[in-house]
Each structure stands twice: as structure tokens, then as C-alpha cells.
Design a protein around this motif. Sequence first.
Motif, PDB file in Angstrom:
ATOM      1  N   GLU A 211       0.809  -1.215   0.000  1.00 15.64           N
ATOM      2  CA  GLU A 211       0.000   0.000   0.000  1.00 15.64           C
ATOM      3  C   GLU A 211       0.851   1.279   0.000  1.00 15.64           C
ATOM      4  OE1 GLU A 211      -0.164  -1.763   4.274  1.00 15.64           O
ATOM      5  OE2 GLU A 211      -0.119  -2.470   2.187  1.00 15.64           O
ATOM      6  N   HIS A 212       2.103   1.188   0.455  1.00 12.87           N
ATOM      7  CA  HIS A 212       2.977   2.361   0.456  1.00 12.87           C
ATOM      8  C   HIS A 212       4.131   2.229  -0.551  1.00 12.87           C
ATOM      9  CE1 HIS A 212       0.780   3.455   4.012  1.00 12.87           C
ATOM     10  NE2 HIS A 212       1.242   2.427   4.705  1.00 12.87           N
ATOM     11  N   ALA A 213       4.055   1.234  -1.423  1.00 16.71           N
ATOM     12  CA  ALA A 213       5.181   0.962  -2.321  1.00 16.71           C
ATOM     13  C   ALA A 213       5.483   2.136  -3.243  1.00 16.71           C
ATOM     14  CB  ALA A 213       4.900  -0.296  -3.150  1.00 16.71           C
ATOM     15  N   ARG A 214       4.449   2.820  -3.724  1.00 17.48           N
ATOM     16  CA  ARG A 214       4.693   3.936  -4.643  1.00 17.48           C
ATOM     17  C   ARG A 214       5.570   4.993  -4.001  1.00 17.48           C
ATOM     18  NH1 ARG A 214       2.439   9.001  -5.580  1.00 17.48           N
ATOM     19  NH2 ARG A 214       2.763   9.736  -7.733  1.00 17.48           N
ATOM     20  N   GLU A 215       5.211   5.408  -2.783  1.00 17.32           N
ATOM     21  CA  GLU A 215       5.965   6.459  -2.104  1.00 17.32           C
ATOM     22  C   GLU A 215       7.379   5.995  -1.785  1.00 17.32           C
ATOM     23  OE1 GLU A 215       2.985   5.385  -1.238  1.00 17.32           O
ATOM     24  OE2 GLU A 215       1.719   7.110  -1.808  1.00 17.32           O
ATOM     25  N   VAL A 216       7.524   4.734  -1.381  1.00 23.51           N
ATOM     26  CA  VAL A 216       8.835   4.191  -1.035  1.00 23.51           C
ATOM     27  C   VAL A 216       9.748   4.174  -2.267  1.00 23.51           C
ATOM     28  CG1 VAL A 216      10.049   2.076  -0.354  1.00 23.51           C
ATOM     29  CG2 VAL A 216       8.054   2.859   0.946  1.00 23.51           C
ATOM     30  N   LEU A 217       9.225   3.743  -3.400  1.00 24.40           N
ATOM     31  CA  LEU A 217      10.040   3.674  -4.615  1.00 24.40           C
ATOM     32  C   LEU A 217      10.439   5.061  -5.100  1.00 24.40           C
ATOM     33  CD1 LEU A 217       8.156   0.775  -6.410  1.00 24.40           C
ATOM     34  CD2 LEU A 217      10.558   0.741  -5.725  1.00 24.40           C
ATOM     35  N   ILE A 218       9.534   6.024  -4.969  1.00 20.02           N
ATOM     36  CA  ILE A 218       9.884   7.389  -5.357  1.00 20.02           C
ATOM     37  C   ILE A 218      11.033   7.904  -4.492  1.00 20.02           C
ATOM     38  CG2 ILE A 218       9.059   9.781  -5.341  1.00 20.02           C
ATOM     39  CD1 ILE A 218       6.317   8.711  -6.217  1.00 20.02           C
ATOM     40  N   ASP A 219      10.979   7.639  -3.185  1.00 18.63           N
ATOM     41  CA  ASP A 219      12.056   8.066  -2.280  1.00 18.63           C
ATOM     42  C   ASP A 219      13.376   7.368  -2.624  1.00 18.63           C
ATOM     43  OD1 ASP A 219      10.486   9.838  -0.863  1.00 18.63           O
ATOM     44  OD2 ASP A 219       9.936   8.386   0.699  1.00 18.63           O
ATOM     45  N   ILE A 220      13.307   6.062  -2.942  1.00 17.60           N
ATOM     46  CA  ILE A 220      14.533   5.322  -3.275  1.00 17.60           C
ATOM     47  C   ILE A 220      15.167   5.892  -4.534  1.00 17.60           C
ATOM     48  CG2 ILE A 220      15.396   3.088  -4.121  1.00 17.60           C
ATOM     49  CD1 ILE A 220      13.385   1.737  -2.245  1.00 17.60           C
ATOM     50  N   PHE A 221      14.364   6.101  -5.577  1.00 17.17           N
ATOM     51  CA  PHE A 221      14.910   6.604  -6.837  1.00 17.17           C
ATOM     52  C   PHE A 221      15.439   8.032  -6.681  1.00 17.17           C
ATOM     53  CE2 PHE A 221      11.800   3.678  -9.336  1.00 17.17           C
ATOM     54  CZ  PHE A 221      12.600   2.585  -9.022  1.00 17.17           C
ATOM     55  N   ALA A 222      14.750   8.837  -5.892  1.00 17.69           N
ATOM     56  CA  ALA A 222      15.216  10.201  -5.660  1.00 17.69           C
ATOM     57  C   ALA A 222      16.565  10.193  -4.944  1.00 17.69           C
ATOM     58  CB  ALA A 222      14.185  10.982  -4.858  1.00 17.69           C
ATOM     59  N   ALA A 223      16.719   9.281  -3.982  1.00 15.17           N
ATOM     60  CA  ALA A 223      17.979   9.199  -3.234  1.00 15.17           C
ATOM     61  C   ALA A 223      19.120   8.788  -4.147  1.00 15.17           C
ATOM     62  CB  ALA A 223      17.820   8.202  -2.087  1.00 15.17           C
TER      63      ALA A 223
END
Length: 897
Positions: A211-223
Motif C-alpha cells: 500500500e505504500h510501495a509507490r511512495e517508497v520507490l519514489i524516495d529510493i529513486f530520488a535518493a
Amino acid sequence: MMNPTEIADALDGIARATFDPATFGYAFAEATDNAEATVAKLKAGTTNKSDVPGGVLLNGKFHFAPALPGKATEMLDTLRASKRTAKAKPAILIATDGEMIAAEHPKSGETLHCAFLELGTQFAFFLPAAGKERYRAAEENPVDIKATGKLAKLYDALLKTNPEWARPERRHAMNLFMTRLIFCLFSEDVGVFKKDQFSQSVFSYSGNKGEHAREVLIDIFAAMNLPKDQRSALPAWTHGLEYVNGGLFADDIDAPAFNPVAFSYLREAADLKWEHINPDIFGSMIQSIADPKARAELGMHYTSVPNIMKVLGPLFLDDLDEALAKAWDKPSQLKILRERLSKIRVFDPACGSGNFLVVAYREMREREIRILKRLDDLEGNKHFAMFSSVSLNQFYGIELTDFAAETAKLALFIAEYQANARFADVFGRMPALLPLRDGGQIRCGNALRLDWDEVCPPPAGDEEVYIAGNPPFLGKARQEQQQKESMDLVFRGRMKTYRAFDLVAAWYFLAAQYIQGRNAEAALVATNSICQGASASTLWPEIFKFDIEIGFAHRSFKWRNNAAANAAVICVIVGIRNASANAKRLIDDDFEVRAANINSYLVDGPTVTVSACSKPINGLPEMTFGEMPRDGGHLILSQIEMETLTDAYPMTRVMIRKFLGSEEVVNGLNRYCLWIDERADPTSLDLANSIPLIKQRFKMVAENRLKSTNKSTSDFADRPHRFVERRSPETFTHAILIPSVTSERRPYLPVDRVSADVISSNLNQVLYDAPDWCIALIASRLHLVWIATVCGKLKSDFRYSNTLGWNTFPVPKFTDEQLDELSASARRILKTRYQHYPKTIAELYDPDKMPEDLRAVHRENDELLETMYIGRPFRNDTERLEKLFQLYAARVRQGAK
């Protein structure tokens, strides 16, 4: 010199004979193309230096020894350990007890264990004993196929959850997201990232169901797009992630939402062992995730490693291997060869996701490692200060879509990592992995509009350039306006007729221009139409004008890939180079031959092009196409329309004829036509006009013709009862019909003999009152391979042409007795067909259901005809074509005198 098929036959003869351990070695020598004098010396013992009891040793060729029952494998061990084997360096070791065979290629270590009776069927393994190399492609990697399927399911699940991402304007973002995902999964498995670093972050913070995968992946790619000291705005758990850079994460960062199904597929993808995946997997990813319509339009093909090696091997890798073998014990030559690797550039002007470039890079790095390892063995590890002399900057590509171009760069990075890891396994060191560096000289653009010299500068000095790739296959009917305009840019002003070419022809032409007079060669994949019909007779003569020749070719084969929807296409690979005295290689199935010359039809024969002739140049009867009504269909009757008309007006039966086109001949369909023949009956037209149903049809024919912009059609509006084009003689007794288009699946071309009361449409070629022996020619395998080669195809069907196929078909000078034999053979074929009535030609010639008696009479016809050509049946289609082109060239020379 024996060809591979003859060797197969000879070995099969040995297998079927009673095994005699005392004579097997000499029989094997004869079967593998050794001269009688050589075999005689072996038998006399003057050249046989085997140190194994009962053995036969022929220097450089083979070492045989008989085995005790059940001990073939043990005897193979004895041959391996033989001092004579080490000295004579035979290409094959072979041991047998008459029941089982154990054999080995000492050079590669490849072994064969099979039943003695399989000696002939396994002939390809024994070709090295005859000095002929067996062609072997690389094996597929099953992990690639598995990964492709997993990611395709993930992609579909994400689009189902996020339908807005399926829109054209979001397609790039979705594909970029998948590329980033694949990179991360690969990197954490191979050591670019810490082990499982990416997966642990995703599955620790995304919730149980994603349910939170979208936000987590955006943070990972941004990092990953920021140095570690610039991540203060991101969650603390991202601070330990690696800084990647290199452009992969530079664009806008976004990700689709996950539902439980998509999240499950992500887990399954993460569980794969990505360290075993080849970089060419990215091509498969594109094929699985890109829009099918866009993929077809852009010609994006996923090309598997075995198929790529069919191009790169003969193009330049085989030459490198030969040079490496010669330099193996010479350090100075090894160093020169390593220097040569640094000056080789590979250019794919239709690179897609970079598959050809990736495989070329990987293979070159592997050969460099072998060179350095050998130098280490010979002189110690002191000869190379640099890490590797092969750079990604040596690999050039052109790709139309930005996504595929970026993917190609990423694929090359992964290939570089894997090569570095392999280097580290051997030599214990490798360069830093991150941040990413730009990889490969990949240009996004239209290859038919860009200047190739500007993309890949011409070779200077001792540099070498090799052009390789799999350009898009698009026939004339499938080309869009932009592609037709690109063809105009390439060909206009250079040749008059090019509109019928497949789009891939433009790449061949530009490749020939690029390599002309330079230290460069090219090899491209194409559908086999490139070496048939108009392309063979029009495109290739223009290419040859650049003083270019065909250096190697793979003749027609089924092209398959790793994709799930694994449709086979009949393809060829043609390698071109500047004219040279070097050997030419012609590869057919799994064996190759050295050719004296490879012509535009991929035949070892003279460089001739078969041009259409208005009249037969071979003494055969004249063939024309059938009657053309140009009537809007109003003179043609269905079965029901014919019965309705004749029931109401019985007198019309005399003005109705059976009407056969290609489909009617092949599938046994019934159609009819109104045939008003004033020559035979001057009153027939008045009678026809007195019948309202017919008069109404004549009126519609006239109206239809008046609307035509073709003057020859509109001029016939005042004669609506007549076909516009009538080619049949005023009187004839019978006609031989050959459908103009027929399926390539049929083992023989369809042909039928009909009486004079049948009218043939223009969709058939017709011989009027021709002798029956013409049927024997048309229904032969010999004629089929000629038509398939010189006439080309319509889609995947054979296209029969009287001017190009029949009028040029090479025939020997038949005696009257031979013509009588052929006529009798033709009648046997027709009689056998009639015995299976009411089966149609389509049913009778279905290759899976063809009756055995019909197959048998065709074989007899083939043997009879072919014996008239060379005194025996041909062994295969290659031999058939070689003979036909020899005869055709001789006939052309004779006509020129």
C-alpha cells in the motif's frame, strides 16, 4: 570434394553395415572425404602411427580404436591418454564396440555418446574429421526467459491498477520506471549495491500488501539521484542507499501505485537470481512491456544471443579466435592481438535496446581475459598496466526511440560490470562501480536520415569497424509514409526501382556505402526476401557496384527468440565486405561450406541476376496469365447464381463456363462466368441480351467500366459482354493452370490440367495445349526451389511469375524419349490425385496429411527429372540451386554471343 550431405550418407552406410573392428577405421577415413591414396597408405601401415591396439590414426583428422563390448567410454579414455594423440592432434577421437560410439573433439572437449546406428544422423559431430567445421550457435539462458515472464506479469498488473499509465503520454514514464526497477534488482544481486539493499528497503517500508510501495520507490529513486550529503529532505532510511547518477534517475521521478497482486509479482521478481541474467534481457523486457503497435511500427525486435552470435561469429569473432589460436604460444603476438581489440569498433545502426552491442562487448572482453591469462601463464602478470583495453566508447548505435536508446546504455553498463567481475575472478581486482559513467556511443534518431560517418567516424589507420544488427523488417504494404520518405532519401537518384523493397534493404545499401574502401565489414539480419525476387535482381547489383562482395551468409532459417510469443520468421544473414581473396563461408542449417562465390541468391555460383523475360529462353512452351474480366464482378456467378439462371433459362447453359482462379484451383471451389463467344456463335450475344437477368448484368458491367480511370477498361464499356483481356487461343483442347500465389508450406507447387470449357482467371498462369511433361516440370521440387528463389514471395506465400520463373527456368536438352517419360510421370501424378477425389489440392498437399501414394509418385517424378540433369537425384535444395544457376549463367552467356 564431398559435401556434408555426402559425408552423412557415407557414415550412414557404415552404420547399416555389419561392424568389423578391423576395417571400421579405413571405412571412416573414406567416409570423411580422404583421398584413396591416403586411405591406401593407412591400410598399408605406412602412415598409421596409432599406439592403441587395432587403432587407426590419421594426422590432424581422427584417432580410432575398437573397444571391447560395453567398453567404448573406457577406450575413449585410452585415446585421450595416447602419446600419439598428443603429437598428431586429431580433430576427432572415436571408439566403438559396434553397439555404442564414444567420441570427442580434443580441441573443445565436446563429447558424443550415441548408438552405433546413429553414426549417420550424428554426422555433423564428425565433420571436423573431414576438415569441415560444424556451425554451432550459443545456448539460450533459461533464467532470461523466466525473468521476462515475471516482469511482464508485474507490468500488466501495474497497468491494470494504474490505467492512466497506459496512455501514450505516460508510456515513457512507465517504461523508465521498469528500467530503473530492473537496474536495482540486478545491482543488489551482483554487488553494485549491498546485498538485498534495494529489496529490503522496499519490503520493509511498503506495508504488507504494497500500500505504500509507490511512495517508497519514489524516495529510493530520488535518493539514488543525489549524493549522500544532499538527502536531508528524504527519509533517514534512504541515506545509506548508493549514489547512482549517470542519467538513469535524472528525469522526473514517479512510480505507479501497487495493489496486492502487483506487489506479489514484485516479490517474485526480487527473488530471482539476477546475477545469472544476461544483459540482453533488457531487449526482452522491452518486447514484453512496450506497446505492441508501437513495437511493430518501430521495428523493435528482441534478438536472442544464439541468433546474435550467428552474425558476430562469422563477421569478426571467429577471426579473432583463429588469431588467438595461432598466437597462443607467442607472447608478442598475444600483445598485438590485445592491442587489436582496443581498435575494434562495433556499430549497430538499428540497435534497439543494445543486444548486439552488449554481446559484442562481452565476447571481446572474454577474449581479452583469455589473452591476459595466457600471458600470465607464459611470462607472469606484468604485461598490462591498464585494467582493460576494451572500452564502452568503442560501441556505437542508432535507435529511433529514446527509451530503447537509454536502455542500450544501461545494458552496456551491466555488460561492463559482468566483464569486470569476471576479470576480478581471474586477476583479483576491478574498478569502482558507482557512480555510473556514460556507456556506449548511442545516438537517438532515424538511421536512414542520419549521416553514419558522423555517428561512427570512419576507421583510421589500423582501426576496424564492424556493422552488425537486426534492422526492422517491413514490406512495402506495411511501410508508413515517413518510412517511405526515408526510403526515398536513401535510394532516389541511385536506382530506379526500389519501392517494392523491404525496409531493411536501406540498411544494407547504407552499410555497403559506409564500408566501401575502408577497413570495415557489415552483417545484417533480414527476411529472406532480401535475396529473392526483385531485391536479388535489383538491389544487389547496385551494392556490388561499390566493389562489395558477400563474404559469408546464413541461408534461410527460422528465426526464433526468447519472447513468450515466439513466432518464427524465415530470415537470412548476409555479411558484406570489400572484394577480397579471403575464403567465403556459406552456412546452411548446422554446417557450413567454403564457397567459391556467393551470389545475391545466396548460392555458391556465378554472380548473375535473373531478369524477367517476355519469352521463354529455355525452349519451353509459352505461358501467359488467364483471362481478366475487369467487370466489377458482374460477369462472375456463384454456384447458386448459376443454378438460378440456368433453371429459369435453360438455354443459358451454353454461355456459362466454369471459372477458376487461384483459390478455386487450390481449394476446389466452384465459380462460373458468362462467356459470350461471338467467334463461335454469332447469335449468342443477341440471345444473351434477350434474357433480362443477363442484360441487367451487362448494364452494370458497362457502368462500372465507364467509371474506371484506366482507358483500356473504359474503352470496353460498349462491349460489356466480353472480358477486357482474353489471352486464350480461339480453339484449344486443354490448359495447364498454375496459381499465381500459393502457400510456402506445400512441398510442391499446385498445378492442374483442365479441359477447354474451363476459363482461367488472371490469378493463374496458363499453358494452352502444352504437353503433359510441362506438368512434371512444374510439379517438381526443382521447379519449386527456383520459383521460391527468383520470384520471391507475397507475404509468406510463393509468388509464381511466368516472365521471371517459367521463362527463365533452366532445363537441359531433353530427348524425345525423356519427354515421353516425363509426360507419363505427370499423368501418374494426376491419376493418383484423382484416386483421392473429392479431396482438393489444398488437402492433398498439406505436408502433414499428404497421402503416401501421392508423395511416392512425386518422389519418382523428382528422381526421374533430376537424373536428367546430373545423372542422379540431387541431395538437397542447395545442390539443386547451384546446378540451376550454373545452367542459367551458361544460357545467359550463350545468348550474349
